[in-house]
Design a protein around this motif. Sequence first.
Motif, PDB file in Angstrom:
ATOM      1  N   THR A 127      38.774  74.606  12.318  1.00  0.00           N
ATOM      2  CA  THR A 127      36.976  73.844  12.682  1.00  0.00           C
ATOM      3  C   THR A 127      37.675  72.285  12.276  1.00  0.00           C
ATOM      4  N   ASP A 128      38.476  71.615  12.014  1.00  0.00           N
ATOM      5  CA  ASP A 128      39.338  70.786  12.644  1.00  0.00           C
ATOM      6  C   ASP A 128      39.183  70.863  14.078  1.00  0.00           C
ATOM      7  N   TYR A 129      39.528  70.951  15.073  1.00  0.00           N
ATOM      8  CA  TYR A 129      40.027  71.473  16.081  1.00  0.00           C
ATOM      9  C   TYR A 129      38.445  71.614  16.874  1.00  0.00           C
ATOM     10  N   ALA A 130      37.292  71.729  16.454  1.00  0.00           N
ATOM     11  CA  ALA A 130      36.221  72.431  17.109  1.00  0.00           C
ATOM     12  C   ALA A 130      35.704  71.137  18.561  1.00  0.00           C
ATOM     13  N   ASP A 131      35.770  69.981  18.215  1.00  0.00           N
ATOM     14  CA  ASP A 131      35.559  69.054  19.252  1.00  0.00           C
ATOM     15  C   ASP A 131      36.532  69.274  19.655  1.00  0.00           C
ATOM     16  N   ALA A 132      37.749  69.446  20.186  1.00  0.00           N
ATOM     17  CA  ALA A 132      38.479  69.312  20.599  1.00  0.00           C
ATOM     18  C   ALA A 132      38.658  71.079  21.741  1.00  0.00           C
ATOM     19  N   LEU A 133      38.860  71.588  21.190  1.00  0.00           N
ATOM     20  CA  LEU A 133      38.304  72.873  21.606  1.00  0.00           C
ATOM     21  C   LEU A 133      36.592  73.187  22.958  1.00  0.00           C
ATOM     22  N   LEU A 134      35.618  72.269  22.399  1.00  0.00           N
ATOM     23  CA  LEU A 134      34.763  72.093  22.919  1.00  0.00           C
ATOM     24  C   LEU A 134      35.067  71.181  24.091  1.00  0.00           C
ATOM     25  N   GLU A 135      35.829  70.073  24.269  1.00  0.00           N
ATOM     26  CA  GLU A 135      35.915  69.265  24.518  1.00  0.00           C
ATOM     27  C   GLU A 135      37.293  69.091  25.837  1.00  0.00           C
ATOM     28  N   ASP A 136      38.224  70.147  25.541  1.00  0.00           N
ATOM     29  CA  ASP A 136      38.734  70.271  26.284  1.00  0.00           C
ATOM     30  C   ASP A 136      38.788  71.871  27.062  1.00  0.00           C
ATOM     31  N   MET A 137      37.631  71.835  27.010  1.00  0.00           N
ATOM     32  CA  MET A 137      37.032  72.530  28.072  1.00  0.00           C
ATOM     33  C   MET A 137      37.218  72.068  29.996  1.00  0.00           C
ATOM     34  N   ASP A 138      37.244  71.097  29.721  1.00  0.00           N
ATOM     35  CA  ASP A 138      37.140  70.780  30.946  1.00  0.00           C
ATOM     36  C   ASP A 138      38.052  70.492  31.612  1.00  0.00           C
ATOM     37  N   LEU A 142      39.774  73.213  31.362  1.00  0.00           N
ATOM     38  CA  LEU A 142      39.810  74.779  31.692  1.00  0.00           C
ATOM     39  C   LEU A 142      39.365  75.305  33.230  1.00  0.00           C
ATOM     40  N   GLU A 143      39.190  74.627  34.502  1.00  0.00           N
ATOM     41  CA  GLU A 143      38.479  74.573  35.985  1.00  0.00           C
ATOM     42  C   GLU A 143      38.120  75.989  36.056  1.00  0.00           C
ATOM     43  N   ASP A 144      39.610  76.449  35.667  1.00  0.00           N
ATOM     44  CA  ASP A 144      39.004  77.861  36.438  1.00  0.00           C
ATOM     45  C   ASP A 144      38.931  79.284  35.652  1.00  0.00           C
ATOM     46  N   TRP A 145      38.459  78.839  34.548  1.00  0.00           N
ATOM     47  CA  TRP A 145      37.805  79.980  33.678  1.00  0.00           C
ATOM     48  C   TRP A 145      36.532  80.887  33.718  1.00  0.00           C
ATOM     49  N   PRO A 146      36.782  81.777  33.758  1.00  0.00           N
ATOM     50  CA  PRO A 146      35.580  82.284  34.178  1.00  0.00           C
ATOM     51  C   PRO A 146      34.679  81.751  32.656  1.00  0.00           C
ATOM     52  N   GLU A 147      32.743  81.157  33.306  1.00  0.00           N
ATOM     53  CA  GLU A 147      31.956  80.782  33.446  1.00  0.00           C
ATOM     54  C   GLU A 147      31.413  81.224  31.662  1.00  0.00           C
ATOM     55  N   ARG A 148      31.540  82.901  31.945  1.00  0.00           N
ATOM     56  CA  ARG A 148      30.883  83.719  31.070  1.00  0.00           C
ATOM     57  C   ARG A 148      31.984  83.327  29.192  1.00  0.00           C
ATOM     58  N   VAL A 149      33.421  83.336  29.738  1.00  0.00           N
ATOM     59  CA  VAL A 149      34.123  83.014  28.638  1.00  0.00           C
ATOM     60  C   VAL A 149      33.874  81.797  28.278  1.00  0.00           C
ATOM     61  N   LEU A 150      33.552  80.471  28.982  1.00  0.00           N
ATOM     62  CA  LEU A 150      33.310  79.320  28.090  1.00  0.00           C
ATOM     63  C   LEU A 150      32.356  79.394  27.492  1.00  0.00           C
ATOM     64  N   ALA A 151      31.179  80.046  27.900  1.00  0.00           N
ATOM     65  CA  ALA A 151      30.322  80.783  27.122  1.00  0.00           C
ATOM     66  C   ALA A 151      30.362  80.735  25.938  1.00  0.00           C
ATOM     67  N   MET A 152      31.238  82.053  25.934  1.00  0.00           N
ATOM     68  CA  MET A 152      31.005  83.004  24.867  1.00  0.00           C
ATOM     69  C   MET A 152      31.767  81.988  23.469  1.00  0.00           C
ATOM     70  N   GLN A 153      32.942  80.850  23.873  1.00  0.00           N
ATOM     71  CA  GLN A 153      33.637  80.237  22.925  1.00  0.00           C
ATOM     72  C   GLN A 153      32.759  79.216  22.611  1.00  0.00           C
ATOM     73  N   ARG A 154      32.117  78.525  23.728  1.00  0.00           N
ATOM     74  CA  ARG A 154      31.174  76.989  23.002  1.00  0.00           C
ATOM     75  C   ARG A 154      29.697  77.492  22.289  1.00  0.00           C
ATOM     76  N   ASN A 155      29.079  78.808  22.927  1.00  0.00           N
ATOM     77  CA  ASN A 155      28.195  79.584  21.594  1.00  0.00           C
ATOM     78  C   ASN A 155      29.065  79.615  19.946  1.00  0.00           C
ATOM     79  N   TRP A 156      30.577  80.106  20.348  1.00  0.00           N
ATOM     80  CA  TRP A 156      31.231  81.036  18.974  1.00  0.00           C
ATOM     81  C   TRP A 156      31.509  79.317  18.408  1.00  0.00           C
TER      82      TRP A 156
END
Length: 841
Positions: free
Chosen positions: A212-223, A225-239
């Motif tokens: 949880t200390d890395y929650a924001d970093a995990l969200l911000e650094d999705m930038d 990950l340009e070639d990741w499938p949108e649904r995987v990013l969405a699932m992580q964002r939701n999670w």
Amino acid sequence: MTTEPSPPNRGYDAAAIETRWQRIWNDERAFASEVISRDGIPVDLPDRAKAYVLEMLPYPSGEIHMGHVKNYTMGDAIAHYRRRQGAAVFHPMGYDAFGLPAENAAIRTGEPPAAVTARNIARIREQLQRLGFSIDWDTEISTADPGYYHWTQWIFLRMFEKGLAERREAAVNWCPTDQTVLANEQVIDGSCERCGTQVELRQLTQWFLRITDYADALLEDMDLLEDWPERVLAMQRNWIGRSEGARVSFRTDDGTHDLQVFTTRPDTLFGATFFLIAPEHPLVAALVDGRPEQDAVMDYARAAARASLADRAATDKPKTGVFTGRYVINPVNGERLPVWVADYVLMDYGTGAVMAVPGHDERDYAFARQHDLPVVRVVAGDGVDADAPFEGAEAGDGRLVNSTFLDGLTVEDAKSRIAAWLTDNGVGEATIGYRLRDWLISRQRYWGVPIPVVHCDACGTVPVPDDQLPVLLPDVDDYAPKGRSPLAASEAFVNTPCPRCGGDAQRETDTMDTFVDSSWYFLRYTAPNYGGGPFEKDVVDYWLPVDQYIGGIEHAVLHLLYARFFTKVLNDLGLVGMREPFARLFTQGMIYRDGAKMSKSKGNVVSPDEIVDRFGADTLRLYVMFMGPAADDIEWSDRGVIGARRFLDRLWTQVSACDDGRGVVDRPSGDSLARDADARELVRKVEATIDKVTGDVGERFSFHTAISAIQELTNAATRTPADSEDTGHAFRYAVQTAVSLLFPFAPHVSCEMWERLGGDRLWEAPWPTADPALMATDQITLVLQVNGKLRDRVEVAAGLGDDALLAAARASEKIQAAIAGKEVVREIVVPDRLVNVVVKG
RNA sequence: GCCGGAGUGGCGGAAUGGUAGACGCAGCGGACUUAAAAUCCGCGGCCCCAGCGGGCAUGUGGGUUCGAGUCCCACCUCCGGUACCA
């Protein structure tokens, strides 16, 4: 297999050819990586383009399945392609070897999990090698090897030092069947992801990693990950579930207790009419101690604790709760709010207590109606009166009413205004809530990495010093789970001197979640035998991030989130240079049969071995790539496999027709093509195919269309009459190019055919490049439309001007008939493609 | 409910806003064969027509455009994820 189509009784000898080339590749170490730290010996880092191609490592369950074949074939095609394009390619393999299946087998048979696992790994390795994947076998690792888990423990200790690994009491998910706790990510719909048993909540002291200390970093650094499938990013964002809101402090009316809430709607603070706390809230007992409501409240809390997670989570049941007899003061207006205990409040999220605003929250509204509590409007939408009656909660936008200093503000403005007010008055502040929980890594099971700490009465929890690693997994007699780790039964393991004071102490007996093991394996590949550390930074920084990662979607919020977290921690520790482990991710679709996922229990499994036996590895590989888009779920077809083999046999026949000792030929000369239109057309097709396959494999991961393009090329070659030296040359050029382009999918038979054509070492041959000048046709089919409807087609020379194309259109009898008696309003000309005549009347 | 994705022949699927159905599977016709398998050649969306032709077709309804499977809006269905998250 349910149908028994006969294998072709002619064609090439797959078994002999595949064995032969596998031996050659193995003898030559053809796919060994140039840059691997083998024993801490410094390596030269080349400045060529590099490609780290990685597929998710298999769990060695004993047999690979079709999903593995698809996964590894795709990765292998990319690795071959990048290699032939001149990149330094790294394509390793390993085994996620700890885990419950081997342990459960051990409980049944008495055979130690290490032996079960070693046998399974040997079997899987044999199957992978039989499929001819271009893996660097020197880098092979097993996460259950002490040489590997030594460093899993080492990384754990670095996290411990940073306060990122901690032992604490919490309500945790307990699986009664597997007799162990589970991480939140391993609970699906309230049930254990492994065995499907409904999990229970238990209050236990366990090890957590502070993801949880890395929650924001995990969200911000999705930038990144340009070639990741949108649904995987969405699932992580939701999670991760980040939501902005406020923390507000409510004091009991007697001033004895302070209760915190988290709310995303601090603007509705004036609309709070009651107050709720979770049954597990630590203050429940204190609040009702000695009061008449005590028994009722404690009974309710105990009943809630006993209920399964799934029952608790059901949203359609009535909202139950019990009044505590206590009141808190709303800090914003001094109103007394009755405090209820209700099981729809989760201890897990926020603070375990909520202010209830029934006018603007659906759940609070239901609760208020159920228990006859007042409902007040503090937000009014357009045209809604401030005191209008409610028909349900109104969660929509509007302006504030009945809220003194907030009245008239929009919801958005009211949120910032009230946040400032809370801060100024010392009763709260703006804050962020997350759905993400810390990662519970303790497991009360045998077959995993021992957590390297010692419990000492005098010194507390003491880390095992680095020079005493690895803490080896001891041999035990009984692997059966009994609610505590089987390691606890081994006195020789448990009893140990405290590393700090030397006094009697006990080792931690829990083992780690196996997802810890797989959170850094992709780093260890770069230094598989290194004894001086988990890896070497310069080698890791050369290869990482992984250029192409390939695996199943099922790890969207498990492995893929954990591995990202580990990478960030290692980056913060200065151990690796990158912040993200996997630059590009491809998630492959599943292979179905008879409408369902292949599984032993459904009896619809097609075994890769059986297909290899009957048709050869090349056929299987070609088929799984040809089935359909690699990302889609696709139905297996027994007949489709035969089609793939049939194509290889056809190409083999064409190669045989070229078996005249001429060797690999150059692209036909301009003179030759100028002489012969058939040769020209076939060479045009060759160049177009090179272009298409290169784009499909290298950029679009559209392997099925790449293969169909190669099939089109061989069909075109077959149809070209071999009636002259020029067409003969073009035919040979077409066939050898088809073989060259096919190689990433069907490497063995491609190498054999290449050799028969007089070529050498196809896996090192440069990838073909198309000549754009030869891709152009000199005849095109001009489409003639009237009002956008197809009316005629004519063959004309390529590159004609608009006037010539219009003239051709007007010359068409069908066009003349279609526009007869009508007024031509407009004429659209698309060069080399179509003419559209727009008419009126 | 929310988030993500997908709807095209008998089937898997193809198609930079420009010939819908490439390639393959199944099917049908033919060649070879005593025969079958294998192989090779050919045909293949649906409807009307003897034929020539014509009409209708990419989940539904609108829109933009000379032209829409493709772009926009609304909806329907299916799949996946997630869900008393305050």
